[in-house]
Each structure stands twice: as C-alpha cells, then as structure tokens.
Design a protein around this motif. Sequence first.
Motif, PDB file in Angstrom:
ATOM      1  N   PRO A 103     -32.003  17.322 -69.040  1.00 43.05           N
ATOM      2  CA  PRO A 103     -32.385  18.402 -70.678  1.00 43.05           C
ATOM      3  C   PRO A 103     -31.176  18.360 -71.262  1.00 43.05           C
ATOM      4  N   ALA A 104     -30.774  18.586 -72.508  1.00 41.98           N
ATOM      5  CA  ALA A 104     -29.840  19.186 -73.586  1.00 41.98           C
ATOM      6  C   ALA A 104     -29.527  20.337 -72.774  1.00 41.98           C
ATOM      7  N   ALA A 105     -30.368  21.211 -72.248  1.00 39.67           N
ATOM      8  CA  ALA A 105     -29.442  22.682 -72.389  1.00 39.67           C
ATOM      9  C   ALA A 105     -28.951  22.468 -70.856  1.00 39.67           C
ATOM     10  N   VAL A 106     -29.847  21.842 -69.629  1.00 39.32           N
ATOM     11  CA  VAL A 106     -29.101  22.019 -68.854  1.00 39.32           C
ATOM     12  C   VAL A 106     -27.735  21.061 -68.971  1.00 39.32           C
ATOM     13  N   ASP A 107     -27.829  20.024 -69.327  1.00 39.88           N
ATOM     14  CA  ASP A 107     -26.014  19.354 -69.555  1.00 39.88           C
ATOM     15  C   ASP A 107     -25.381  20.433 -70.125  1.00 39.88           C
ATOM     16  N   LEU A 108     -25.815  20.880 -71.100  1.00 36.95           N
ATOM     17  CA  LEU A 108     -24.473  21.140 -72.000  1.00 36.95           C
ATOM     18  C   LEU A 108     -24.069  22.876 -70.987  1.00 36.95           C
ATOM     19  N   ALA A 109     -25.257  23.355 -70.064  1.00 39.17           N
ATOM     20  CA  ALA A 109     -24.745  24.668 -69.635  1.00 39.17           C
ATOM     21  C   ALA A 109     -24.117  24.127 -67.778  1.00 39.17           C
ATOM     22  N   ALA A 110     -23.907  23.001 -67.586  1.00 39.70           N
ATOM     23  CA  ALA A 110     -23.317  22.388 -66.579  1.00 39.70           C
ATOM     24  C   ALA A 110     -21.882  21.923 -67.014  1.00 39.70           C
ATOM     25  N   TYR A 111     -21.611  21.442 -68.123  1.00 39.50           N
ATOM     26  CA  TYR A 111     -20.456  21.755 -68.548  1.00 39.50           C
ATOM     27  C   TYR A 111     -19.368  22.895 -69.192  1.00 39.50           C
ATOM     28  N   ARG A 112     -20.159  23.197 -69.661  1.00 38.05           N
ATOM     29  CA  ARG A 112     -19.290  24.816 -69.609  1.00 38.05           C
ATOM     30  C   ARG A 112     -19.365  25.515 -68.358  1.00 38.05           C
ATOM     31  N   ILE A 113     -20.492  25.058 -67.506  1.00 40.12           N
ATOM     32  CA  ILE A 113     -19.638  25.663 -66.284  1.00 40.12           C
ATOM     33  C   ILE A 113     -18.478  25.080 -65.904  1.00 40.12           C
ATOM     34  N   VAL A 114     -17.894  24.165 -65.520  1.00 35.72           N
ATOM     35  CA  VAL A 114     -17.356  23.263 -65.195  1.00 35.72           C
ATOM     36  C   VAL A 114     -16.435  23.361 -66.065  1.00 35.72           C
ATOM     37  N   GLN A 115     -16.191  23.681 -67.269  1.00 35.16           N
ATOM     38  CA  GLN A 115     -15.231  24.110 -68.304  1.00 35.16           C
ATOM     39  C   GLN A 115     -14.431  25.129 -68.012  1.00 35.16           C
ATOM     40  N   GLU A 116     -15.366  26.447 -67.448  1.00 40.41           N
ATOM     41  CA  GLU A 116     -14.598  27.408 -67.985  1.00 40.41           C
ATOM     42  C   GLU A 116     -14.237  27.685 -66.323  1.00 40.41           C
ATOM     43  N   ALA A 117     -14.686  27.092 -64.992  1.00 37.26           N
ATOM     44  CA  ALA A 117     -14.014  27.411 -64.078  1.00 37.26           C
ATOM     45  C   ALA A 117     -12.894  26.362 -63.729  1.00 37.26           C
ATOM     46  N   LEU A 118     -12.594  25.367 -64.108  1.00 34.05           N
ATOM     47  CA  LEU A 118     -11.575  24.759 -64.735  1.00 34.05           C
ATOM     48  C   LEU A 118     -10.230  25.658 -65.482  1.00 34.05           C
TER      49      LEU A 118
END
Length: 389
Positions: free
Chosen positions: A290-305
């Motif tokens: 789902p787009a919501a989960v896809d987007l949330a996962a990407y943003r979490i990785v981005q902020e963690a990096l």
Amino acid sequence: MDRCSRQSDDVCAGEARGEVSPRASRALWWGSAGLVLAVLGTSVLVAGAERGWRLLVAVTLVLVQVCALRWQARAPVAVLAVNVATGLVVWVLLAAVTLTGALLAAQVSLCVLSAIRPRRVSVGALAGMCLLAPLAFGAGGMAGLAVYLLTVVLAWTAGQWRRAQQARTRAEMRRAVVEERARIAREVHDVVAHTLSVMVIQAGAADDVFTQRPEQARQALRSIETGGRSALGELRLLLRAFRPDAGEEGAGEQREPGPSLARLDELADTVRATGMTVHVDREGATGGLPAAVDLAAYRIVQEALTNTLRHAVGADEVSVRVTAEGECVKVTVVDNGRTPQGRSVAVGAGRGLVGMRERARLVGGSLRAGPLPGGGFEVAARLPVERAS
C-alpha cells in the motif's frame, strides 16, 4: 495498535500529566537518598556522638526519610509531610543539627513536588515550610533565618525551573508531531490524487472498448477496483493525519507522487556521496505494498540515515534492511557510530525520532530506536500491511 505503540502513547500521556517514568523515579530516589545520607546522615552521626538513645532514634528517622523518598514521585505531598515531621524530631533530639539541615529531605521533596504538581499545590507547600521560619530564627538568629528561607525558596525555584523545562520539551514534541502530520497529509494527498487520476483514465479506456474488447474492459475495471481500495486506505490515513490548514495550501498545485522503497537505492547513493558506506538488503517483494506503508517505510529510512550523518560520531558504515513478510514490512537501519550524550534515545525525544515514530503509528505500526550493546545505533520499525490496505 501493537504493544510498542501503546507504550509510546502511554509515556507521552504520562508526561502531559506531570508523571515520572519508573526509570526516572528510581534515578531520582538514588540521587536524593544519597544526598540525604551523605549530608544529614553524617551530621547526625557527628552531632549525636555519645548521645545514646537519641542518636539511635535520629538515625532511624533519617532512614525513614530515605525510604519515604522512594515514593516522592508518586505522592510528593505525603512524602513532604513525613519528611517535615521526622526532620523536626531530629532537630529537637539533636540541637547541634540546624533546622535547615534536619529538613534537607523535606527540601528535596519540595523541589520534586514543585516540578511535578500544579503551582497552586507547590505554593501551598512552600508557604507551609516558610511557617517554620520562626523556629530557625529562634535557634540561629537572623543568619539561621536567612539560610533556612534561602534554601527553601531555592528548592521550590529549582522545581519550577524543571517544570518549565519539561513544558518546553512537551511543547516542542507536540509541534514536531503537528509538523510531521502536516507533511504526511500533503504526501498522502499526492498519492490519493495520483491513484484517482489513474482510475479516471482507466474508466475512460474501459468505456471506449467495452463493446469491441470486453476482456480488456474487464481488466481495466479490475485495475479500477484495486486502485479504489488503495485510495480508500490513503483516505483513512489522511483523516487520521488531518491538518488544520488542509484547505489553505496547494489548492490548485500539482505535485508528483512521493518517493517509495523502489527508490531506496537512489537514497542510498546520496548518502554514499558523503563518504559513508551504505549496505541495502531487501527480502520479499515490496512492489505491491500500500502506498501509505511504502511511503512511511521510505521516510523512516531517510530520517534514520539523516540522523546517522548528523549525530553518529565516527560512523562510516550503515546497513539498511527491508523485509516484506506478507502481513507486515520490517525496516531496520543500523550504523556503527558512537552515541554522544546529546543523541537522545528516550521515547518520543528528538524531532527526528518523533517524526519516525509518528509515521509508524499512523499506519498502525511501531518503532523503537536506541544504542546497541556492542556499539552503534539501531532504528527498527514494524509496519503492518493490512491496517493500511
């Protein structure tokens, strides 16, 4: 919502009510108990030398004060009353101990009460302790009175300063959550708008070929059904992340859909450009999320990096692992840097961690972050797929 999410919400709610976490309560007890034993306990032993039963009673009362301090974060008013009463008895038994010293535990309790209870309660407690000022004057004159009043007022003021600091921290956390929700709402709007645009195009195509090529029309209708279900999930998320200025911004503006896990390698390349070694591992298919989960996962990785680049001292390597297990997606980001004192790991602390945790919570997931025993820092998120479908 799972247990991790409920714990995070409970902690935030406790902070809003002025409660102290169990870990902070234990640390507070050890610190205050050590202070009372070191200062008042030593004074009692010195002043009570060769006093026989008076020394024994005074030492017992000091130990009672130390034990009472264990509950000062839960019942500060009751603990303050106990410490005032026992302190006065110690002062009466051993005249060599000043009233200020005998009431040291009470001053500590007053400081804690001032920090975690409403001001009207702490002001009443302050006034009650000031009523004992004539005793300090009678025993030590103006000097004794000045010292007593100064220490009592300083204890209350220190608690007020701590209370103001906690209020500022909570306000900053709320502001960070509101800003993150606003950004999430804009991104979800983009995804929904994109999905609906595709549905409109597919409906028009199905209408054009409905008679001549019915199988192609059925395929378009199935695609519309799939897109509609996805859009409904996004709309539910949008309602949860409702922002006050939703109708004021970007009314006629068209933006591209937000990033996704499909662009994770591009994100890793931008970090590699800084000299950091980035390992990206994937398990399972992430293309149909789902787009919501896809987007949330990407943003979490981005902020963690981003946190690794900003806060991980000496880090030169970071690993990103994304695992799709059917019912959920797990995201783990681990670096090999040292964790300085300023890199907060408390629940809800830090704007970056607040944003990541809020993204996970809004899709029904959870997130934990903290240093690893062997060194390095880990961010781990679990995002359920069914909640966002």
